[in-house]
Design an enzyme around this catalytic site. Structure first.
Site, short mmCIF file in Angstrom:
data_model
loop_
_atom_site.label_atom_id
_atom_site.label_comp_id
_atom_site.label_asym_id
_atom_site.label_seq_id
_atom_site.Cartn_x
_atom_site.Cartn_y
_atom_site.Cartn_z
N GLU A 97 -8.44 -71.37 -62.84
CA GLU A 97 -9.19 -70.81 -61.71
C GLU A 97 -9.86 -71.87 -60.82
O GLU A 97 -10.02 -71.66 -59.63
CB GLU A 97 -10.27 -69.84 -62.24
CG GLU A 97 -9.72 -68.53 -62.79
CD GLU A 97 -9.03 -67.70 -61.72
OE1 GLU A 97 -9.60 -67.53 -60.62
OE2 GLU A 97 -7.91 -67.23 -61.98
N SER A 375 12.59 -37.33 -42.67
CA SER A 375 12.50 -36.23 -41.69
C SER A 375 11.11 -35.66 -41.51
O SER A 375 10.90 -34.84 -40.61
CB SER A 375 13.46 -35.11 -42.08
OG SER A 375 14.78 -35.44 -41.74
#
Length: 713
Positions: A97, A375
């Site tokens: 980190e 659609s």
């Protein structure tokens, strides 16, 4: 007049430049000193005392009636001291980190430079430069927004934290604050959830795995993604070896260890109720109120929401039933996301973001999903702007082969129906008439309409494929529910939202950055006309499986084709429908589609889920009727209703739910089974001939509907 020698001029110029240079340096030093003083004053002003305070009472979430729906109280495990942390755990967290955590003063300039060069050479952002101190500041004090303002605040807070606490205190607070996935907040809870041990008993391999989870706890969870978790653990171990924190022998031994997880995750009495809804609350609190996830989860807030607990429970119950969904592949579950919104005020009544076991704050398909809508876009991008320009459902369109500069949309099965009414084109989801009509009214009209309905499009969407849902990015169920709410709410769009208001632990109202306002989207007459037609989709068209036994419902089906399956595979299956008081949007599909993972069922699957969802959600709710619309079509029993829904566009194409041959325009109509897909070259069989067409069932007294009127009311 005395002549000045060139040498004197040169000396004078050199002196002048020296003076300017010295003045410039002095000015720069002065400017830097003043800037540093101002920066120091800004740092001194930062308040980091919250790091010392115990977390307040649980955050309370209230439902639409102001009753307590749930409490959020995640921190049930005690914080651990730095002395309880194994050294290899601290080393692992630092290695992956923030490599220079114990060397920098809160902001790692070397790390920023390294990340800048890495990102520059790769052409994209692949490496960050936030330190552990900055991450702590962001998690506790700031929202997750990615802006320069937030980064500046993060920098100031990080500097204040570094001046207030030493490195061991910062590391201790960081590991007690962060989320490790699977409901585990803080390192002690993580050690218990994954290994059933106290934090001081963690091995090197276990510590490396937990350190690796910090980056993406849900995506790397060893319970859900064991292979990814192992790969990430080994990356951390490799970094530890490279940084000289472990020997090669220790590295080899640790990488050979299996996961050693608990056989089953321990039951969590503090598990969050309605996790997908809470996830949306957290997201909305960040976007509209500027609150951090930490503040929402542990800030003792009172959050008043639009939640309907009975609807939420009903939705979760349906999604727990495997029988409600198509059969999945052995190695991947067919996923789904659904949302229920009240179109009258935009309140999100319920939402479910996935099937099966999902980690809290994992991928929420109800709101984060982006897929092509097929659609379901037709009413928004084609037929609404057409009705606004004077077209009526009775007007005729040609359903014949057409070529728009190489773009040749096709209907399901490749059949054609000659001259059809707009009503028939919508009910049966014919593709060619929709594309023809968008070409007539103009693509800009379709783009502008979609924007009014709240759908964010890009210039890349400015094609005739827009008629069939051919979007570059796609949409989410929440966005489609909000858009269809326009039809249910007489033409006015109410922004969908879960939060009504937020109060602090002290009862002070937290102001929203932006108030939600109603948006006039289209005329009531247009919305009512569209609702009448979309009722036909359910009563006699492609959405028959969405019909509710005791109340009117309107809606639209949508699917996209899976490329490479010869038109037999479906990638996305949608149904978006509504009653006067509730809009529901349902998406079905695989998270990762490929040659072995696609839907093979008819496109009615989403409509069937919608039907179950709405039936349960509306149980006990009053039956309301849609307002009548003038100029509504009446079903002609001798009209053909054959065909399917196939959206042909460059990115995908929709195919309606029938694989039988189309009837000639004048032949007596029969009832088809239809399928939908969205892909440009999809082929499909034509509608069946062996079933007679029953009379249409129309809600809202169709006899009152007039025919043949052009223009708007």
């Amino acid at each position: 007049m005395k002549r000045v020698s060139k040498e004197k001029i040169r000396k004078r110029n050199r002196k002048s430049w020296k003076t300017i240079l010295v003045a410039g340096i002095l000015a720069a030093v002065l400017f830097a000193a003043i800037g540093w003083m101002i920066f120091g004053l800004l740092v001194a002003k930062q308040d980091v005392s919250l790091l010392e305070k115990p977390m307040p009472a649980a955050t309370m979430v209230y439902d639409q009636d102001g009753k307590e729906a749930l409490r959020i109280s995640q921190r049930t495990s005690e914080a651990v001291s730095y002395g309880s942390l194994p050294q290899h755990l601290v080393d692992a967290v630092v290695a992956v980190e923030d490599k220079r955590f114990f060397e920098h003063g809160g902001t790692d300039l070397w790390g920023i430079g390294r990340a800048f060069l890495t990102n520059l050479t790769s052409g994209k952002t692949v490496q960050g430069a936030s330190t552990i101190t900055q991450q702590l500041a962001k998690n506790v004090f700031l929202s997750q927004e990615r802006t320069w303002t937030r980064k500046w605040k993060e920098l100031l807070l990080a500097q204040k934290i570094e001046k207030t606490y030493d490195k061991t205190q910062i590391m201790e607070k960081y590991l007690n604050q962060i989320y490790f996935g699977e409901g585990a907040w803080g390192i002690q809870k993580a050690a218990d959830v994954y290994y059933g041990v106290s934090v001081d008993k963690l091995t090197l391999s276990e510590s490396a795995l937990l350190a690796g989870l910090i980056k993406a706890p849900s995506a790397l969870s060893p319970y859900s993604h064991p292979e990814k978790a192992l790969d990430r653990r080994n990356v951390v171990l490799q970094l530890l070896k490279e940084q000289g924190k472990i020997t090669s022998a220790a590295y080899e031994a640790a990488t050979q260890e299996p996961l050693h997880l608990l056989s089953a995750k321990p039951s969590s009495a503090d598990a969050i109720k309605y996790p997908y809804y809470v996830d949306q609350v957290i997201r909305e609190a960040a976007e509209r109120y500027g609150l951090t996830e930490n503040e929402v989860l542990h800030g003792g807030l009172r959050i008043y929401t639009a939640l309907d607990p009975s609807m939420q429970q009903a939705a979760e119950s349906v999604y727990a039933q495997a029988s409600a969904f198509p059969d999945s592949a052995a190695d991947q579950l067919i996923q789904s996301g659904a949302v229920l919104v009240d179109p009258r005020d935009g309140g999100i009544r319920a939402l479910v973001g996935g099937r099966g076991k999902q980690p809290f704050r994992g991928f929420n398909r109800a709101i984060q999903l982006k897929r092509q809508p097929g659609s379901t876009m037709k009413p928004i991008s084609v037929y609404t702007p057409a009705f606004e320009r004077g077209y009526t459902p009775e007007d005729k369109l040609l359903d014949e082969p057409v070529n728009f500069g190489g773009y040749q949309p096709k209907n399901a099965g490749g059949g054609y129906h000659g001259e059809v009414s707009i009503y028939d084109a919508i009910v049966n989801s014919y593709n060619i008439p929709a594309v023809r009509l968008l070409n007539e009214i103009g693509i800009d009209a379709g783009m502008e309409s979609a924007n009014r309905f709240g759908l964010k499009l890009t210039d890349a969407d400015r094609t005739l494929g827009l008629a069939l849902g051919g979007l570059q990015e796609g949409v989410s169920p929440l966005e489609m529910a909000e858009a269809f709410g326009v039809f249910a709410n007489d033409g006015t769009r109410m922004p969908a939202h879960s939060i009504m208001r937020i109060e602090s632990a002290d009862g002070v109202i937290v102001p929203a950055a932006k108030e939600l306002t109603a948006v006039k989207t289209t005329e009531p007459a247009v919305a009512r006309t569209m609702t009448t037609v979309l009722e036909g989709v359910v009563s006699e068209g492609t959405g028959e499986l969405a019909a509710l036994a005791d109340r009117p419902v309107a809606g639209k089906t949508g699917t996209t084709e899976m490329p490479g399956t010869g038109g037999k595979g479906i990638k996305d299956n949608w149904f978006v429908g509504y009653t006067p008081q509730l809009v529901g949007a349902v998406w079905l599909g695989y998270d990762h589609t490929d040659g072995s993972h696609y839907l093979t069922t008819t496109s009615k699957a989403a409509a069937a889920v919608f039907q179950k969802l709405m039936t349960e959600a509306l149980r006990g709710e009053p039956v309301l009727a849609f307002p009548a619309a003038k100029g509504s079509p009446k079903k002609k029993k001798d009209d053909p209703r054959a065909g399917g829904d196939q959206d042909k566009h460059q990115a995908g194409q929709e195919q309606e739910e029938d694989k039988d041959k189309p009837k000639p325009p004048k032949e007596k109509k029969e009832k088809p089974n239809r399928e939908e897909h969205d892909n440009p070259d999809h082929k499909q069989d034509d509608p069946k001939k062996d079933k007679p067409q029953p009379p249409a069932h129309k809600h809202g007294d169709p006899k009152e509907r007039e025919k043949g009127k052009k223009g708007r009311e």
